[in-house]
Scaffold this motif. Sequence first.
Motif, PDB file in Angstrom:
ATOM      1  N   PHE A  44      -2.042  12.284   3.073  1.00  0.00           N
ATOM      2  CA  PHE A  44      -1.904  12.092   1.628  1.00  0.00           C
ATOM      3  C   PHE A  44      -1.726  13.442   0.930  1.00  0.00           C
ATOM      4  O   PHE A  44      -0.831  13.614   0.102  1.00  0.00           O
ATOM      5  CB  PHE A  44      -3.134  11.354   1.072  1.00  0.00           C
ATOM      6  N   GLN A  45      -2.587  14.393   1.309  1.00  0.00           N
ATOM      7  CA  GLN A  45      -2.503  15.721   0.672  1.00  0.00           C
ATOM      8  C   GLN A  45      -1.161  16.371   0.977  1.00  0.00           C
ATOM      9  O   GLN A  45      -0.530  16.965   0.110  1.00  0.00           O
ATOM     10  CB  GLN A  45      -3.648  16.629   1.168  1.00  0.00           C
ATOM     11  N   LEU A  66       0.834  -1.205   0.000  1.00  0.00           N
ATOM     12  CA  LEU A  66       0.000   0.000   0.000  1.00  0.00           C
ATOM     13  C   LEU A  66       0.868   1.254   0.000  1.00  0.00           C
ATOM     14  O   LEU A  66       0.501   2.294   0.563  1.00  0.00           O
ATOM     15  CB  LEU A  66      -0.955   0.005   1.215  1.00  0.00           C
ATOM     16  N   HIS A  67       2.022   1.151  -0.604  1.00  0.00           N
ATOM     17  CA  HIS A  67       2.951   2.285  -0.648  1.00  0.00           C
ATOM     18  C   HIS A  67       4.015   2.047  -1.705  1.00  0.00           C
ATOM     19  O   HIS A  67       4.342   0.901  -2.005  1.00  0.00           O
ATOM     20  CB  HIS A  67       3.630   2.453   0.719  1.00  0.00           C
ATOM     21  N   LYS A 115      -4.564   7.721  -4.145  1.00  0.00           N
ATOM     22  CA  LYS A 115      -5.303   7.851  -2.869  1.00  0.00           C
ATOM     23  C   LYS A 115      -5.874   6.488  -2.478  1.00  0.00           C
ATOM     24  O   LYS A 115      -5.753   6.046  -1.336  1.00  0.00           O
ATOM     25  CB  LYS A 115      -6.415   8.892  -3.070  1.00  0.00           C
ATOM     26  N   LYS A 116      -6.499   5.806  -3.458  1.00  0.00           N
ATOM     27  CA  LYS A 116      -7.080   4.476  -3.170  1.00  0.00           C
ATOM     28  C   LYS A 116      -5.981   3.467  -2.874  1.00  0.00           C
ATOM     29  O   LYS A 116      -6.137   2.589  -2.029  1.00  0.00           O
ATOM     30  CB  LYS A 116      -7.899   3.991  -4.380  1.00  0.00           C
ATOM     31  N   SER A 117      -4.863   3.575  -3.576  1.00  0.00           N
ATOM     32  CA  SER A 117      -3.781   2.593  -3.404  1.00  0.00           C
ATOM     33  C   SER A 117      -3.088   2.749  -2.054  1.00  0.00           C
ATOM     34  O   SER A 117      -2.680   1.765  -1.443  1.00  0.00           O
ATOM     35  CB  SER A 117      -2.743   2.745  -4.521  1.00  0.00           C
ATOM     36  N   PHE A 118      -2.937   3.990  -1.597  1.00  0.00           N
ATOM     37  CA  PHE A 118      -2.327   4.243  -0.278  1.00  0.00           C
ATOM     38  C   PHE A 118      -3.439   4.198   0.776  1.00  0.00           C
ATOM     39  O   PHE A 118      -3.648   5.163   1.511  1.00  0.00           O
ATOM     40  CB  PHE A 118      -1.658   5.626  -0.270  1.00  0.00           C
ATOM     41  N   SER A 119      -4.131   3.063   0.841  1.00  0.00           N
ATOM     42  CA  SER A 119      -5.385   3.038   1.594  1.00  0.00           C
ATOM     43  C   SER A 119      -5.216   3.152   3.100  1.00  0.00           C
ATOM     44  O   SER A 119      -6.180   3.409   3.814  1.00  0.00           O
ATOM     45  CB  SER A 119      -6.163   1.762   1.254  1.00  0.00           C
ATOM     46  N   ASN A 120      -4.007   2.947   3.605  1.00  0.00           N
ATOM     47  CA  ASN A 120      -3.859   3.106   5.064  1.00  0.00           C
ATOM     48  C   ASN A 120      -3.292   4.482   5.449  1.00  0.00           C
ATOM     49  O   ASN A 120      -2.829   4.674   6.568  1.00  0.00           O
ATOM     50  CB  ASN A 120      -3.011   1.965   5.669  1.00  0.00           C
ATOM     51  N   ILE A 121      -3.346   5.414   4.514  1.00  0.00           N
ATOM     52  CA  ILE A 121      -2.881   6.782   4.818  1.00  0.00           C
ATOM     53  C   ILE A 121      -4.093   7.712   4.806  1.00  0.00           C
ATOM     54  O   ILE A 121      -4.891   7.676   3.862  1.00  0.00           O
ATOM     55  CB  ILE A 121      -1.843   7.227   3.769  1.00  0.00           C
TER      56      ILE A 121
END
Length: 196
Positions: free
Chosen positions: A74-75, A34-35, A63-69
């Motif tokens: 993220f921004q 996820l990163h 955004k969807k792929s880094f789902s644990n952030i």
Amino acid sequence: YSVVDDPTSDSVHQLVEHFPLCMQHLYQNLCENLHLKHFARIQFNLFLKGIGLTVDEALAFWKKSFSNIDDAKFQKDYAYNIRHNYGAEGKRQDYKPLNCMSIITKQRPNTGQIHGCPFREFSPTNLRSKLVQMGVRNEEHIREILSLTDREHYQVACTKYFEITKGLLDDNDENMIETIEHPNEYLKASISLKKN
Ligand code: SF4
């Protein structure tokens, strides 16, 4: 290089079978961890741009792929660089998707980094395992690819991988391709083959 009409963040997952090994490797790591680290993100993000994703679709994909952030992080930590690759920030330079020569020779990965070209960066043992994982099971084919990488013919090895995995084993096959120069070109060739 765009070969898909109006690709969205979700189209990426449907196109994976057409990715060259470098992008398969980044995609698999992204799904597992996820990163992706900085240079891997740039390499993959510019590839997405080459597929034709708009900056908003690319942001949605990451955004969807880094789902644990969470969104704030993220921004703060990632969105700027993603927009920057699209020329939507900073000097507004419109960065082009990286070609094979850049991926092979520039910013080569250090320990713990996974960007770059697998035909250049993987040890023979790791490349062999990866090839088997991707369905290359014929020992002669594996040796042929390893011999090309050993002689530093990385793009020829990638082209051979394309031909083997697509079943283009006859030199006279009209679908035979020129040596791969660009990951997005690989994707395009793979998609057109499926359409034929
Ligand atoms: Fe990717 Fe190019 Fe390496 Fe093929 S030769 S894996 S397309 S960087």
